[in-house]
Enzyme design. Structure first.
Site, mmCIF file in Angstrom:
data_model
loop_
_atom_site.group_PDB
_atom_site.id
_atom_site.type_symbol
_atom_site.label_atom_id
_atom_site.label_comp_id
_atom_site.label_asym_id
_atom_site.label_seq_id
_atom_site.Cartn_x
_atom_site.Cartn_y
_atom_site.Cartn_z
ATOM 1 N N GLU A 275 -0.604 -8.103 9.124
ATOM 2 C CA GLU A 275 -0.483 -6.783 8.503
ATOM 3 C C GLU A 275 -1.331 -5.776 9.263
ATOM 4 O O GLU A 275 -2.149 -6.137 10.122
ATOM 5 C CB GLU A 275 -0.926 -6.818 7.032
ATOM 6 C CG GLU A 275 -0.031 -7.627 6.134
ATOM 7 C CD GLU A 275 -0.420 -7.544 4.666
ATOM 8 O OE1 GLU A 275 0.353 -8.046 3.842
ATOM 9 O OE2 GLU A 275 -1.496 -6.996 4.346
ATOM 10 N N THR A 283 -12.274 -5.757 4.561
ATOM 11 C CA THR A 283 -13.064 -6.796 5.218
ATOM 12 C C THR A 283 -14.076 -6.200 6.187
ATOM 13 O O THR A 283 -15.069 -6.846 6.532
ATOM 14 C CB THR A 283 -12.158 -7.785 5.969
ATOM 15 O OG1 THR A 283 -11.438 -7.091 6.995
ATOM 16 C CG2 THR A 283 -11.171 -8.451 5.028
ATOM 17 N N ARG A 365 -13.418 -5.226 -7.605
ATOM 18 C CA ARG A 365 -14.609 -5.134 -6.765
ATOM 19 C C ARG A 365 -15.460 -3.960 -7.221
ATOM 20 O O ARG A 365 -15.013 -2.811 -7.210
ATOM 21 C CB ARG A 365 -14.223 -4.937 -5.292
ATOM 22 C CG ARG A 365 -13.673 -6.162 -4.621
ATOM 23 C CD ARG A 365 -13.706 -6.004 -3.100
ATOM 24 N NE ARG A 365 -12.951 -4.850 -2.643
ATOM 25 C CZ ARG A 365 -11.695 -4.906 -2.197
ATOM 26 N NH1 ARG A 365 -11.059 -6.045 -2.174
ATOM 27 N NH2 ARG A 365 -11.093 -3.821 -1.781
#
Length: 398
Positions: A275, A283, A365
């Site tokens: 992707e 990340t 998150r």
């Protein structure tokens, strides 16, 4: 004019928050936009607007109101046809309206990589109904990965190990879709050794690469990342060639400048395109501690046409996410002092970012712990980051 440039940021999550900090350090004026008040990037921007990016009229109105020098998408779910029209009218879309249109949907970017550019990918096909998904599964064979063509943070992604799981996979993907396209991509499961994100910078001076970032996912969402990821020189060279090829193809009629997160599966020396995101990558949060210039600094510099210096890691580094486990708007964080006290005297450093999100949800998150071991290994940095993340506790009100 008191600022170097005016930037309209479309999407104001945690990645946008760090970008705002980087852009403002360079003297930019930033207007942060999102669908809800108090989004993380809004808290630090010079101004903000609240509207749905899928509302074409509201999107154009905000842009015409502020007349920005740069329009910077931070999310996929945007009326990209409006961005294409605005680019024709002279607005600078980052990295380009073409890139925003293609990467808004996994099907478009996958077709560009596989069919147009000839990059190695897994076998894949698209389905717009559970019946079509079942036909694809029978053709490709299990196991396969099913995910919406438009989603974020792994929402709607699942593994189909047997045809009996097709209905559940379709329903889960449909629930995780963003935008208004009911379509999923079903792709052959790759038995890879590891996966990486190769942060690729397209700038005035050319193409630059950050050291590769390894990462681990759960539920299709990143849980930890580390840099540098160990890989052979030949595999890294192939990944860089593939990343440069697809990034250059996304310039369209714009400059094509900015940072791209390009994801690959790696099996031995074989590199398989997965992707691409035309913006900082989740990340890549690890670069907040691993590099002198983070991915957000590099994105801001590239956008503004500023020089990109040599990029290298300061030491083995890692990030570990801090997750919520329930829905609440009444919560607090504890354990920050304990986490930060884990920095040692032997070249070990720990830092924490709390994102400032106003509401928690299961697996959302809420922050990230960062660790660097100047005299250690990536595994040591990963353990230090994970231990630091465990120190941060979300306490919920009644």
């Amino acid at each position: 004019m008191s600022h170097i440039a005016k930037i309209l940021l479309l999407g104001s999550g945690e990645l946008g928050r760090e970008f705002v900090i980087s852009a403002k350090r360079l003297g930019a004026y930033v207007i942060a936009c999102d669908a809800y008040e108090g989004a993380p990037a809004m808290q630090l921007a010079d101004a903000h607007e609240v509207f749905s990016m899928l509302d074409a009229d509201a999107l154009r109105a905000a842009i015409e109101k502020h007349k920005p020098d740069y329009i910077v998408p931070e999310i996929e779910a945007i009326r990209t046809e409006v961005l294409a029209d605005l680019e024709q009218e002279g607005y600078n879309i980052v990295p380009s309206a073409y890139a925003a249109q293609l990467t808004m949907n996994r099907d478009a970017i996958r077709d560009l990589a596989s069919r147009d550019l000839g990059l190695l990918t897994s076998r894949y096909d698209y389905a717009e109904s559970r019946e079509e998904l079942r036909e694809i599964a029978e053709k490709i064979g299990a196991p396969l990965v099913v995910k919406p063509v438009m989603s974020s943070s792994g929402k709607g992604q699942s593994m189909v190990k047997d045809l009996s799981e097709i209905d559940a996979a379709w329903d889960y993907a449909a629930d995780g879709m963003r935008g208004d396209r009911v379509r999923v991509i079903a792709e052959q499961f790759i038995d890879f050794d590891y996966e990486i994100t190769l942060l690729t910078v397209s700038a005035k001076g050319g193409i630059y690469f950050c050291p590769p970032i390894g990462h681990r996912q759960e539920r299709g969402d990143y849980q930890e990342s580390w840099q540098p990821a160990a890989m052979s020189e030949s595999a890294l060279r192939v990944a860089q060639e593939m990343a440069a090829k697809v990034v250059k193809a996304l310039a369209g009629k714009g400059k094509g400048w900015g940072l791209f997160g390009v994801e690959f599966f790696v099996k031995g020396d074989q590199v398989i395109f997965s992707e691409l995101s035309p913006r900082p990558h989740d990340t890549g949060m690890v670069t907040l501690i691993s590099q002198e210039l983070s991915e957000f600094d590099l994105h801001a510099r590239a956008i503004l046409g500023l020089p990109i210096p040599q990029i290298h890691c300061s030491g083995a580094s890692a990030s570990a996410v801090i997750l919520a486990d329930r829905e609440s708007d009444d919560f607090a964080f504890t354990g920050l002092a304990e986490a930060l006290s884990m920095s040692g005297l032997e070249g070990e450093y720990v830092d924490v970012r709390i994102f400032g999100k106003p509401v928690t949800r299961p697996y959302r998150r809420m922050g990230v712990a960062l660790a660097r071991c100047d005299n250690g290994t990536s595994d040591q940095a990963r353990k230090l980051a994970a231990d630091a993340a465990q120190k941060i506790v979300i306490e919920y009100g009644s």
